[in-house]
Enzyme design. Structure first.
Site, PDB file in Angstrom:
ATOM      1  N   ASP A 167       0.753  -1.106  -0.160  1.00 25.32           N
ATOM      2  CA  ASP A 167      -0.083   0.127   0.030  1.00 25.32           C
ATOM      3  C   ASP A 167       1.133   1.226  -0.002  1.00 25.32           C
ATOM      4  O   ASP A 167       2.024   1.163   0.841  1.00 25.32           O
ATOM      5  CB  ASP A 167      -0.932   0.090   1.196  1.00 25.32           C
ATOM      6  CG  ASP A 167      -1.866   1.142   1.236  1.00 25.32           C
ATOM      7  OD1 ASP A 167      -1.671   2.255   0.508  1.00 25.32           O
ATOM      8  OD2 ASP A 167      -3.063   0.874   1.924  1.00 25.32           O
ATOM      9  N   ASN A 171       3.055   3.766 -10.354  1.00 20.24           N
ATOM     10  CA  ASN A 171       1.682   3.596 -11.052  1.00 20.24           C
ATOM     11  C   ASN A 171       0.534   3.880 -10.313  1.00 20.24           C
ATOM     12  O   ASN A 171      -0.410   4.405 -10.545  1.00 20.24           O
ATOM     13  CB  ASN A 171       1.542   2.333 -11.886  1.00 20.24           C
ATOM     14  CG  ASN A 171       0.404   1.951 -12.412  1.00 20.24           C
ATOM     15  OD1 ASN A 171      -0.238   2.849 -13.225  1.00 20.24           O
ATOM     16  ND2 ASN A 171      -0.312   1.250 -11.695  1.00 20.24           N
ATOM     17  N   SER A 220       2.278   9.907 -14.555  1.00 20.61           N
ATOM     18  CA  SER A 220       1.687  11.167 -14.476  1.00 20.61           C
ATOM     19  C   SER A 220       0.441  11.333 -15.087  1.00 20.61           C
ATOM     20  O   SER A 220      -0.350  10.190 -14.936  1.00 20.61           O
ATOM     21  CB  SER A 220       2.658  12.536 -14.796  1.00 20.61           C
ATOM     22  OG  SER A 220       1.812  13.395 -14.789  1.00 20.61           O
ATOM     23  N   TYR A 268      -7.006  16.290  -7.831  1.00 20.63           N
ATOM     24  CA  TYR A 268      -6.170  15.232  -8.873  1.00 20.63           C
ATOM     25  C   TYR A 268      -5.072  15.934  -9.751  1.00 20.63           C
ATOM     26  O   TYR A 268      -3.971  15.658  -9.335  1.00 20.63           O
ATOM     27  CB  TYR A 268      -7.060  14.721  -9.748  1.00 20.63           C
ATOM     28  CG  TYR A 268      -6.312  13.493 -10.620  1.00 20.63           C
ATOM     29  CD1 TYR A 268      -5.842  12.460 -10.006  1.00 20.63           C
ATOM     30  CD2 TYR A 268      -6.590  13.780 -11.940  1.00 20.63           C
ATOM     31  CE1 TYR A 268      -5.512  11.129 -11.139  1.00 20.63           C
ATOM     32  CE2 TYR A 268      -5.893  13.000 -12.839  1.00 20.63           C
ATOM     33  CZ  TYR A 268      -5.302  11.721 -12.401  1.00 20.63           C
ATOM     34  OH  TYR A 268      -4.755  10.570 -13.017  1.00 20.63           O
ATOM     35  N   LYS A 326      -0.958  15.554  -9.805  1.00 19.63           N
ATOM     36  CA  LYS A 326      -0.164  15.031 -11.089  1.00 19.63           C
ATOM     37  C   LYS A 326       0.857  16.267 -11.360  1.00 19.63           C
ATOM     38  O   LYS A 326       1.853  16.076 -11.783  1.00 19.63           O
ATOM     39  CB  LYS A 326      -0.907  14.851 -12.034  1.00 19.63           C
ATOM     40  CG  LYS A 326      -1.756  13.320 -11.957  1.00 19.63           C
ATOM     41  CD  LYS A 326      -1.110  12.171 -11.492  1.00 19.63           C
ATOM     42  CE  LYS A 326      -1.783  10.972 -11.567  1.00 19.63           C
ATOM     43  NZ  LYS A 326      -0.940   9.835 -11.324  1.00 19.63           N
TER      44      LYS A 326
END
Ligand SMILES: NC(=O)c1ccc[n+]([C@@H]2O[C@H](COP(=O)([O-])OP(=O)(O)OC[C@H]3O[C@@H](n4cnc5c(N)ncnc54)[C@H](OP(=O)(O)O)[C@@H]3O)[C@@H](O)[C@H]2O)c1
Length: 269
Positions: free
Chosen positions: A53, A80, A131, A145, A149
């Site tokens: 995790d 990822n 990304s 979000y 990124k």
């Protein structure tokens, strides 16, 4: 010589496709997921399934140790794992925002900190972070979000300078929209003040998943980034034309194009 890659978020989507591709290409793969039972379909002699995790430092340390114990080294790391927290910022709680950044940003930092000492000792290694086009261009109702990124973009762009003298390549793969579990597992915050724009946008996002391509192409780009021996930083996938349009258009025109999706629901499917 057989190379070894450690991949986070192997249970689904891009991480699963990438795990399969590296194994097919003869790499040893440490395939990791919060629930290792989800990795059973990936089982094989060269695939080591491990619990990890990205918000749990102890699980990261244990997975890195188990990978080196089994395969001897880690040549490439693929960061990822991640998810999307969408919706208006006013509707997002501090806890939700923290969880978004803890997973998408601090999780990446924790993985990098665990593997860099190993790569530094061998003066060799490649760190690939997934990304998004959304790390270069922002759309509405996804501030949390995009913040995560864009943070990865700055982090990796800086890190490449300090890790190059250590022999370590730092790379960003920037997928456009591909069909995975991502849209299904979005967390949507809500707030009545943002209707009907939020509902219109949400419908656009969900409907766009119907026609999104599969993620095998992204896996191939990740494999290229791991093997091309270059010091290239960014690997956009699918969304090159969007990035080019964004760069070429005046901001006012770009913004009005994007805003059309807020003002009307999508045509029915
Ligand atoms: N799909 C797209 O259009 C798209 C576009 C650009 C970028 N991306 C990025 O691509 C990456 C992969 O997403 P995907 O599209 O393949 O979506 P996905 O199918 O939902 O896969 C996300 C993966 O991340 C894992 N994950 C989430 N939180 C985690 C945590 N705390 N610790 C470990 N693993 C965790 C999930 O594991 P569980 O099974 O345990 O939930 C799952 O394996 C993400 O970073 C995403 O932001 C996706």
């Amino acid at each position: 010589m057989t190379y070894t890659v450690l991949i986070t978020g192997s249970s689904s989507g891009i991480g699963q496709a990438t795990t399969q591709l590296f194994a097919q290409q003869g790499w040893n793969v440490a395939a990791t997921a919060r629930n290792p039972a989800s990795l059973v379909p990936l089982a094989g002699a060269s695939v080591l399934a491990l619990p990890l995790d990205v918000t749990d430092e102890a699980s990261i340390a244990a997975a890195v140790e188990a990978t080196t114990a089994r395969f001897g080294s880690i040549d490439a790391l693929v960061n990822n794992a991640g998810y999307g927290l969408f919706g208006p910022l006013e509707g997002i709680t501090d806890e939700q925002l923290e969880q978004q950044l803890r997973t998408n940003v601090f999780g990446v930092v924790a993985l990098i900190r665990q593997v860099v000492p190993l790569m530094r000792q061998r003066h060799s290694g490649t760190i690939i972070t997934i990304s998004s086009t959304g790390g270069r261009v922002a759309s509405p109702f996804a501030a949390a979000y995009h913040a995560s990124k864009y943070a990865l973009e700055g982090l990796c762009e800086s890190l490449r300078f300090e890790l190059k003298p250590q022999g370590i390549r730092v790379k960003l793969v920037e997928p456009g929209h591909v069909k995975t579990g991502f849209i299904r597992s979005l967390t949507w915050a809500t707030h009545s003040a943002y209707e009907p724009y939020l509902s219109n946008w949400r419908a656009q996002v969900e409907q766009s998943d119907d026609h999104a391509p599969g993620c095998e192409g992204v896996a191939r780009v990740i494999f290229k980034a791991a093997t091309d021996q270059s010091w290239r930083l960014r690997y956009p996938t699918q969304a090159g034309p969007i990035l080019a349009l964004h760069a070429a258009l005046p901001d006012s025109l770009w913004a009005s194009m994007v805003s059309t999706g807020l003002n009307r629901p999508p045509r029915s499917r």
